[in-house]
Scaffold this motif. Sequence first.
Motif, PDB file in Angstrom:
ATOM      1  N   ASP A 265      -5.095   6.958   1.598  1.00  0.00           N
ATOM      2  CA  ASP A 265      -6.554   6.899   1.625  1.00  0.00           C
ATOM      3  C   ASP A 265      -7.075   5.474   1.822  1.00  0.00           C
ATOM      4  O   ASP A 265      -8.254   5.285   2.139  1.00  0.00           O
ATOM      5  CB  ASP A 265      -7.147   7.478   0.335  1.00  0.00           C
ATOM      6  CG  ASP A 265      -6.966   8.987   0.231  1.00  0.00           C
ATOM      7  OD1 ASP A 265      -6.799   9.643   1.287  1.00  0.00           O
ATOM      8  OD2 ASP A 265      -6.965   9.502  -0.900  1.00  0.00           O
TER       9      ASP A 265
ATOM     10  N   ASP B  37      -0.977   4.200  -0.728  1.00  0.00           N
ATOM     11  CA  ASP B  37      -2.051   5.189  -0.752  1.00  0.00           C
ATOM     12  C   ASP B  37      -2.623   5.393   0.648  1.00  0.00           C
ATOM     13  O   ASP B  37      -3.321   4.524   1.170  1.00  0.00           O
ATOM     14  CB  ASP B  37      -3.153   4.720  -1.702  1.00  0.00           C
ATOM     15  CG  ASP B  37      -4.276   5.725  -1.871  1.00  0.00           C
ATOM     16  OD1 ASP B  37      -4.316   6.738  -1.134  1.00  0.00           O
ATOM     17  OD2 ASP B  37      -5.137   5.479  -2.732  1.00  0.00           O
TER      18      ASP B  37
ATOM     19  N   ASN C  37       0.819  -1.200   0.000  1.00  0.00           N
ATOM     20  CA  ASN C  37       0.000   0.000   0.000  1.00  0.00           C
ATOM     21  C   ASN C  37       0.857   1.256   0.000  1.00  0.00           C
ATOM     22  O   ASN C  37       1.668   1.468   0.898  1.00  0.00           O
ATOM     23  CB  ASN C  37      -0.931   0.021   1.225  1.00  0.00           C
ATOM     24  CG  ASN C  37      -1.853   1.223   1.220  1.00  0.00           C
ATOM     25  OD1 ASN C  37      -2.053   1.861   0.192  1.00  0.00           O
ATOM     26  ND2 ASN C  37      -2.409   1.537   2.366  1.00  0.00           N
TER      27      ASN C  37
ATOM     28  N   ARG D  63      -0.357   8.641   7.803  1.00  0.00           N
ATOM     29  CA  ARG D  63      -1.813   8.494   7.965  1.00  0.00           C
ATOM     30  C   ARG D  63      -2.127   7.578   9.148  1.00  0.00           C
ATOM     31  O   ARG D  63      -3.046   7.863   9.930  1.00  0.00           O
ATOM     32  CB  ARG D  63      -2.441   7.942   6.677  1.00  0.00           C
ATOM     33  CG  ARG D  63      -3.936   7.736   6.769  1.00  0.00           C
ATOM     34  CD  ARG D  63      -4.675   9.051   6.945  1.00  0.00           C
ATOM     35  NE  ARG D  63      -6.126   8.789   6.966  1.00  0.00           N
ATOM     36  CZ  ARG D  63      -6.978   9.485   7.674  1.00  0.00           C
ATOM     37  NH1 ARG D  63      -6.583  10.522   8.390  1.00  0.00           N
ATOM     38  NH2 ARG D  63      -8.256   9.186   7.658  1.00  0.00           N
TER      39      ARG D  63
ATOM     40  N   VAL E 190       1.779   6.560   4.133  1.00  0.00           N
ATOM     41  CA  VAL E 190       0.915   5.587   4.810  1.00  0.00           C
ATOM     42  C   VAL E 190       1.238   5.574   6.301  1.00  0.00           C
ATOM     43  O   VAL E 190       0.333   5.524   7.146  1.00  0.00           O
ATOM     44  CB  VAL E 190       1.040   4.192   4.164  1.00  0.00           C
ATOM     45  CG1 VAL E 190       0.339   3.125   4.997  1.00  0.00           C
ATOM     46  CG2 VAL E 190       0.461   4.221   2.745  1.00  0.00           C
TER      47      VAL E 190
ATOM     48  N   ILE F  65       6.221   0.544  -4.593  1.00  0.00           N
ATOM     49  CA  ILE F  65       5.897   1.808  -3.939  1.00  0.00           C
ATOM     50  C   ILE F  65       7.197   2.564  -3.721  1.00  0.00           C
ATOM     51  O   ILE F  65       8.280   1.971  -3.745  1.00  0.00           O
ATOM     52  CB  ILE F  65       5.157   1.623  -2.586  1.00  0.00           C
ATOM     53  CG1 ILE F  65       6.027   0.881  -1.562  1.00  0.00           C
ATOM     54  CG2 ILE F  65       3.817   0.919  -2.791  1.00  0.00           C
ATOM     55  CD1 ILE F  65       5.456   0.839  -0.154  1.00  0.00           C
TER      56      ILE F  65
ATOM     57  N   GLN G   2       5.781   7.183  -0.519  1.00  0.00           N
ATOM     58  CA  GLN G   2       4.457   6.580  -0.358  1.00  0.00           C
ATOM     59  C   GLN G   2       4.361   5.795   0.951  1.00  0.00           C
ATOM     60  O   GLN G   2       3.356   5.875   1.659  1.00  0.00           O
ATOM     61  CB  GLN G   2       4.130   5.672  -1.546  1.00  0.00           C
ATOM     62  CG  GLN G   2       3.832   6.436  -2.815  1.00  0.00           C
ATOM     63  CD  GLN G   2       3.680   5.501  -3.998  1.00  0.00           C
ATOM     64  OE1 GLN G   2       4.523   4.651  -4.258  1.00  0.00           O
ATOM     65  NE2 GLN G   2       2.577   5.664  -4.718  1.00  0.00           N
TER      66      GLN G   2
END
Length: 179
Positions: free
Chosen positions: A30, A28, A26, A77, A74, A66, A70
């Motif tokens: 989001d 992203d 991952n 986040r 993550v 990735i 990136q």
Amino acid sequence: MVRHARTPAAVLFDRDATLIVDVPYNGDPDLVTLMPTASEAVAAVREAGLPTGIVSNQSGIARGLITAAQAEAVNARTSELLGGFDAVRYCPHGPDDGCACRKPRPGMVLDAAAALGVDPADVVVIGDIGADVAAAHAAGARGVLVPTPVTRHEEVEAAGAVATDLLAAVRLALAGGAA
């Protein structure tokens, strides 16, 4: 060797399938979704007055799937959703790179412990696979395994401490029950 129960000085968490739902490679932010009980578990560590950290293998960087930016997005986040972490370490290497940081090797655990100013022997690492617990042991720390459907049976059998979910793992760690 007999280990005596003791409260940890810090708790380090694996990221994927431990703190957040695993989305392979991952990049992203989001797509970040918290695992059940993750908020409560991290809050319980903080309420105990202990520093927290993330230690995560991110081989998608070495594989070209990735970028480091990136992976960091993550991580950011994840930190945002869980209220921040005192140390965040990730290994950008592939499984065959021979680095010292990729779990089950101890590098990230040792580095995070040093950044937090605690002895690795006073750290608990919580993760979903055997490599997480093995990295803890290689660093002289303790580990708690929180199995998921992808955790192999032999990893569960080999783990000294196993919990049904992340909050149960934290409670076990805080009670000195990590192995």
